[in-house]
Design a protein around this motif. Structure first.
Motif, PDB file in Angstrom:
ATOM      1  N   THR A  21       0.849  -1.182   0.000  1.00  0.00           N
ATOM      2  CA  THR A  21       0.000   0.000   0.000  1.00  0.00           C
ATOM      3  C   THR A  21       0.881   1.226   0.000  1.00  0.00           C
ATOM      4  O   THR A  21       2.000   1.204   0.500  1.00  0.00           O
ATOM      5  N   ALA A  22       0.371   2.284  -0.563  1.00  0.00           N
ATOM      6  CA  ALA A  22       1.141   3.523  -0.634  1.00  0.00           C
ATOM      7  C   ALA A  22       1.338   4.093   0.765  1.00  0.00           C
ATOM      8  O   ALA A  22       0.409   4.154   1.554  1.00  0.00           O
ATOM      9  N   THR A  23       2.544   4.446   1.061  1.00  0.00           N
ATOM     10  CA  THR A  23       2.855   5.099   2.329  1.00  0.00           C
ATOM     11  C   THR A  23       3.355   6.501   2.014  1.00  0.00           C
ATOM     12  O   THR A  23       3.753   6.778   0.893  1.00  0.00           O
ATOM     13  N   PRO A  24       3.366   7.366   3.006  1.00  0.00           N
ATOM     14  CA  PRO A  24       3.817   8.739   2.748  1.00  0.00           C
ATOM     15  C   PRO A  24       5.237   8.814   2.202  1.00  0.00           C
ATOM     16  O   PRO A  24       5.599   9.768   1.551  1.00  0.00           O
ATOM     17  N   SER A  25       6.071   7.798   2.436  1.00  0.00           N
ATOM     18  CA  SER A  25       7.452   7.858   1.970  1.00  0.00           C
ATOM     19  C   SER A  25       7.608   7.335   0.539  1.00  0.00           C
ATOM     20  O   SER A  25       8.676   7.424  -0.029  1.00  0.00           O
ATOM     21  N   MET A  26       6.556   6.783  -0.034  1.00  0.00           N
ATOM     22  CA  MET A  26       6.655   6.250  -1.393  1.00  0.00           C
ATOM     23  C   MET A  26       6.357   7.350  -2.409  1.00  0.00           C
ATOM     24  O   MET A  26       5.629   8.281  -2.133  1.00  0.00           O
ATOM     25  N   TRP A  27       6.915   7.195  -3.594  1.00  0.00           N
ATOM     26  CA  TRP A  27       6.799   8.193  -4.639  1.00  0.00           C
ATOM     27  C   TRP A  27       5.951   7.660  -5.779  1.00  0.00           C
ATOM     28  O   TRP A  27       6.142   6.538  -6.225  1.00  0.00           O
ATOM     29  N   SER A  28       5.059   8.498  -6.283  1.00  0.00           N
ATOM     30  CA  SER A  28       4.294   8.139  -7.476  1.00  0.00           C
ATOM     31  C   SER A  28       5.180   8.370  -8.700  1.00  0.00           C
ATOM     32  O   SER A  28       6.196   9.061  -8.627  1.00  0.00           O
ATOM     33  N   GLU A  29       4.784   7.795  -9.815  1.00  0.00           N
ATOM     34  CA  GLU A  29       5.539   7.996 -11.059  1.00  0.00           C
ATOM     35  C   GLU A  29       5.598   9.480 -11.417  1.00  0.00           C
ATOM     36  O   GLU A  29       6.634   9.968 -11.862  1.00  0.00           O
ATOM     37  N   GLN A  30       4.499  10.186 -11.228  1.00  0.00           N
ATOM     38  CA  GLN A  30       4.470  11.616 -11.542  1.00  0.00           C
ATOM     39  C   GLN A  30       5.414  12.395 -10.629  1.00  0.00           C
ATOM     40  O   GLN A  30       6.129  13.280 -11.081  1.00  0.00           O
ATOM     41  N   GLU A  31       5.422  12.055  -9.333  1.00  0.00           N
ATOM     42  CA  GLU A  31       6.317  12.743  -8.405  1.00  0.00           C
ATOM     43  C   GLU A  31       7.782  12.503  -8.785  1.00  0.00           C
ATOM     44  O   GLU A  31       8.586  13.426  -8.776  1.00  0.00           O
ATOM     45  N   LEU A  32       8.097  11.261  -9.147  1.00  0.00           N
ATOM     46  CA  LEU A  32       9.464  10.953  -9.562  1.00  0.00           C
ATOM     47  C   LEU A  32       9.837  11.710 -10.830  1.00  0.00           C
ATOM     48  O   LEU A  32      10.961  12.203 -10.959  1.00  0.00           O
ATOM     49  N   ALA A  33       8.900  11.806 -11.760  1.00  0.00           N
ATOM     50  CA  ALA A  33       9.151  12.547 -12.996  1.00  0.00           C
ATOM     51  C   ALA A  33       9.405  14.024 -12.686  1.00  0.00           C
ATOM     52  O   ALA A  33      10.289  14.645 -13.288  1.00  0.00           O
ATOM     53  N   GLU A  34       8.653  14.579 -11.737  1.00  0.00           N
ATOM     54  CA  GLU A  34       8.846  15.978 -11.350  1.00  0.00           C
ATOM     55  C   GLU A  34      10.203  16.183 -10.683  1.00  0.00           C
ATOM     56  O   GLU A  34      10.891  17.166 -10.955  1.00  0.00           O
ATOM     57  N   VAL A  35      10.599  15.253  -9.809  1.00  0.00           N
ATOM     58  CA  VAL A  35      11.897  15.340  -9.146  1.00  0.00           C
ATOM     59  C   VAL A  35      13.001  15.239 -10.198  1.00  0.00           C
ATOM     60  O   VAL A  35      13.954  16.023 -10.189  1.00  0.00           O
ATOM     61  N   ARG A  36      12.855  14.295 -11.123  1.00  0.00           N
ATOM     62  CA  ARG A  36      13.854  14.097 -12.186  1.00  0.00           C
ATOM     63  C   ARG A  36      13.989  15.366 -13.040  1.00  0.00           C
ATOM     64  O   ARG A  36      15.090  15.807 -13.340  1.00  0.00           O
ATOM     65  N   GLU A  37      12.855  15.948 -13.388  1.00  0.00           N
ATOM     66  CA  GLU A  37      12.854  17.174 -14.193  1.00  0.00           C
ATOM     67  C   GLU A  37      13.530  18.320 -13.436  1.00  0.00           C
ATOM     68  O   GLU A  37      14.324  19.075 -14.004  1.00  0.00           O
ATOM     69  N   SER A  38      13.232  18.444 -12.159  1.00  0.00           N
ATOM     70  CA  SER A  38      13.831  19.486 -11.328  1.00  0.00           C
ATOM     71  C   SER A  38      15.345  19.301 -11.224  1.00  0.00           C
ATOM     72  O   SER A  38      16.110  20.261 -11.336  1.00  0.00           O
TER      73      SER A  38
END
Length: 129
Positions: A7-24
């Motif tokens: 199950t998703a926990t607050p410490s896990m990253w969604s694909e979109q969040e990872l893409a945003e971090v990667r872009e940043s």
């Protein structure tokens, strides 16, 4: 025995969040590379007239400025390497996992410092050495 579902926990990253971090991170790499080029140009332009007719104070100021530009360039290169390493970890699927204890790095820590490779506990242990 029931199947364990993740199950998703607050410490896990969604694909979109990872893409945003990667872009940043990539955007920061581009900015840092521009800074490196600017600093290297300033260092090179200072070499041509270095010490020509300067008194001691002028020579000292130029030396200080040159050393400052070199330090800024080295720091920017280090940050580029850290960002590239974070992008590689995103691509490899290991982003957010502590390199020392293999436990999750807190999402809040990564939001504050996206280049982090150690959880808070391991980082504190490293700094005490």
């Amino acid at each position: 025995m029931a199947a364990v579902t993740q199950t998703a926990t607050p410490s896990m990253w969604s694909e979109q969040e990872l893409a945003e971090v990667r872009e940043s991170l990539q955007r920061e790499i581009d900015e840092l590379n521009a800074d490196i080029l600017r600093h290297e140009t300033e260092i090179a332009s200072g070499d041509v007239t270095q010490g020509a007719g300067d008194d001691q104070a002028d020579a000292g100021a130029k030396t200080y400025e040159r050393e400052r530009e070199i330090a800024l360039t080295l720091n920017a290169r280090d940050l580029v390497a850290q960002n590239e390493r974070a992008i590689a970890r995103i691509d490899a699927g290991t982003y957010g996992v502590c390199e020392s204890c293999q436990k999750p790095i807190g999402k809040e820590r990564l939001q504050a410092f996206p280049r982090a490779t150690l959880c808070v506990t391991c980082k504190q242990r490293e700094e005490r050495r």
